[in-house]
Design a protein around this motif. Structure first.
Motif, mmCIF file in Angstrom:
data_model
loop_
_atom_site.group_PDB
_atom_site.id
_atom_site.type_symbol
_atom_site.label_atom_id
_atom_site.label_comp_id
_atom_site.label_asym_id
_atom_site.label_seq_id
_atom_site.Cartn_x
_atom_site.Cartn_y
_atom_site.Cartn_z
ATOM 1 N N PRO A 115 62.576 3.946 21.971
ATOM 2 C CA PRO A 115 63.906 4.139 22.599
ATOM 3 C C PRO A 115 65.061 4.208 21.607
ATOM 4 O O PRO A 115 66.145 4.684 21.968
ATOM 5 N N MET A 116 64.850 3.746 20.367
ATOM 6 C CA MET A 116 65.904 3.841 19.368
ATOM 7 C C MET A 116 66.148 5.289 18.952
ATOM 8 O O MET A 116 67.243 5.647 18.514
ATOM 9 N N SER A 119 66.267 8.309 23.687
ATOM 10 C CA SER A 119 66.801 7.590 24.831
ATOM 11 C C SER A 119 66.524 8.348 26.123
ATOM 12 O O SER A 119 66.410 9.576 26.133
ATOM 13 N N GLY A 120 66.433 7.605 27.227
ATOM 14 C CA GLY A 120 66.200 8.237 28.519
ATOM 15 C C GLY A 120 67.409 8.975 29.044
ATOM 16 O O GLY A 120 67.293 9.798 29.953
ATOM 17 N N GLY A 121 68.590 8.692 28.492
ATOM 18 C CA GLY A 121 69.795 9.378 28.917
ATOM 19 C C GLY A 121 70.584 8.591 29.938
ATOM 20 O O GLY A 121 70.090 7.650 30.564
ATOM 21 N N SER A 125 69.121 6.205 33.160
ATOM 22 C CA SER A 125 69.414 4.772 33.123
ATOM 23 C C SER A 125 70.263 4.358 34.316
ATOM 24 O O SER A 125 70.066 3.277 34.881
ATOM 25 N N GLN A 146 72.979 -4.269 28.823
ATOM 26 C CA GLN A 146 73.153 -4.356 27.369
ATOM 27 C C GLN A 146 72.634 -5.681 26.810
ATOM 28 O O GLN A 146 73.039 -6.110 25.731
ATOM 29 N N SER A 149 68.651 -5.587 22.518
ATOM 30 C CA SER A 149 68.800 -4.528 21.524
ATOM 31 C C SER A 149 67.525 -4.395 20.705
ATOM 32 O O SER A 149 67.034 -5.380 20.142
ATOM 33 N N SER A 150 66.992 -3.185 20.636
ATOM 34 C CA SER A 150 65.779 -2.945 19.848
ATOM 35 C C SER A 150 66.016 -3.236 18.372
ATOM 36 O O SER A 150 65.148 -3.805 17.684
#
Length: 294
Positions: A115-116, A119-121, A125, A146, A149-150
């Motif tokens: 996901p870093m 992203s799925g957009g 999300s 939020q 965080s990865s």
């Protein structure tokens, strides 16, 4: 040979002082502008030496003190709860990934890294958060999206690998401490620098957040607006009133559109300035935490 000469010490001290003054220069400039009058800004623009000082921007804030006060308390609660939840999620995940005995370590690390970069957009999300998780028009919508965080997981995982001795955890296990007990009683106290610095960054992110309120909170639920979004809305209202042709010139001069923007920056910065000295001793070792190797 390794000692710094007195002349060099004086030079480096003056240089550090000069850099410090340059760092404070923008904040001081914003503070002066926030106390300037709208007429002075219209005449001279942004200046360190305005022709007239005014408290109009702060009076405008006081006129909305009930609205702002409620938002301030809400933002404080969101920041505190969100930071604690973030540290718990990031810390437990990082601790699990730092253990070689965890058989799914590589698979979960890959799931965190993907996901870093991909992203799925926003649309995806938003649909998942609102339709699947029900995060809409409630406080959780301002915290959970939020909360993890990865990047911070990878940083904390690296810190755990470099600073936690396996024999120490094995000794705790022999003494009867389970994984949860070891994490709470051993890992957290030994790794305060990394928890402090990541907690600081997460707290600043929650405190300055307004985007999720705009995304997930409808106008009919204004009681859930955090401080940043409230100040943003008040600023836009002031600018709109100042540029409205239907309002007379006498009223326009009383609307602190320009100075209010700077007063907002001052209000937002005050909690940060107060908080930083309290945790300063943990920031220096924590800022380089996890930077030894990937």
């Amino acid at each position: 040979m390794n000692r710094i000469k007195p002349a060099s010490n004086v030079f480096f001290s003056l240089f550090a002082l000069f850099i410090s003054v340059l760092t404070l220069f923008p904040l001081l400039f914003v503070l002066v502008i926030s106390f300037s009058s709208e007429a002075s800004i219209a005449l001279k623009g942004y200046s360190f030496f305005p022709t007239q000082f005014s408290l109009g921007a702060y009076r405008y804030l006081l006129d909305n003190i009930d609205y702002i006060g409620r938002a301030f308390l809400l933002s404080s609660g969101i920041t505190l709860a969100g930071t604690c939840i973030s540290l718990w999620l990031i810390g437990t995940m990082a601790f699990a990934l730092s253990q070689q005995r965890f058989c799914f370590c590589k698979a979960y690390t890959l799931l965190i890294i993907i996901p870093m970069f991909f992203s799925g957009g926003l649309v995806a999300s938003y649909v998942v958060n609102t339709q699947v998780l029900g995060l809409k028009n409630n406080v959780l919508a301002l915290i959970l999206p939020q909360a993890c965080s990865s990047w911070y997981i990878l940083v904390m995982r690296t810190y755990f690998k470099e600073n936690l001795v396996g024999d120490l955890l094995d000794a705790a296990k022999i003494d009867g401490a389970g994984t949860f007990k070891s994490f709470v009683s051993l890992v957290i106290p030994l790794c305060k620098p990394i928890f402090t610095i990541i907690g600081l960054f997460e707290a600043f992110a929650y405190w300055n957040s307004w985007y999720y309120a705009m995304l997930y909170i409808r106008p009919e639920h204004k009681e859930l607006y955090p401080l940043q979004y409230v100040l943003y809305a008040l600023q836009k209202n002031a600018e709109l009133m100042a540029t409205n042709d239907s309002i007379t010139g006498a009223v326009i001069t009383q609307i602190p559109a320009e100075t209010f923007r700077m007063a907002v920056v001052v209000i937002i910065t005050i909690p940060v300035i107060i908080t930083y000295p309290l945790i300063r001793k943990h920031v220096a070792p924590g800022i380089m935490a996890g930077a030894i190797k990937y």
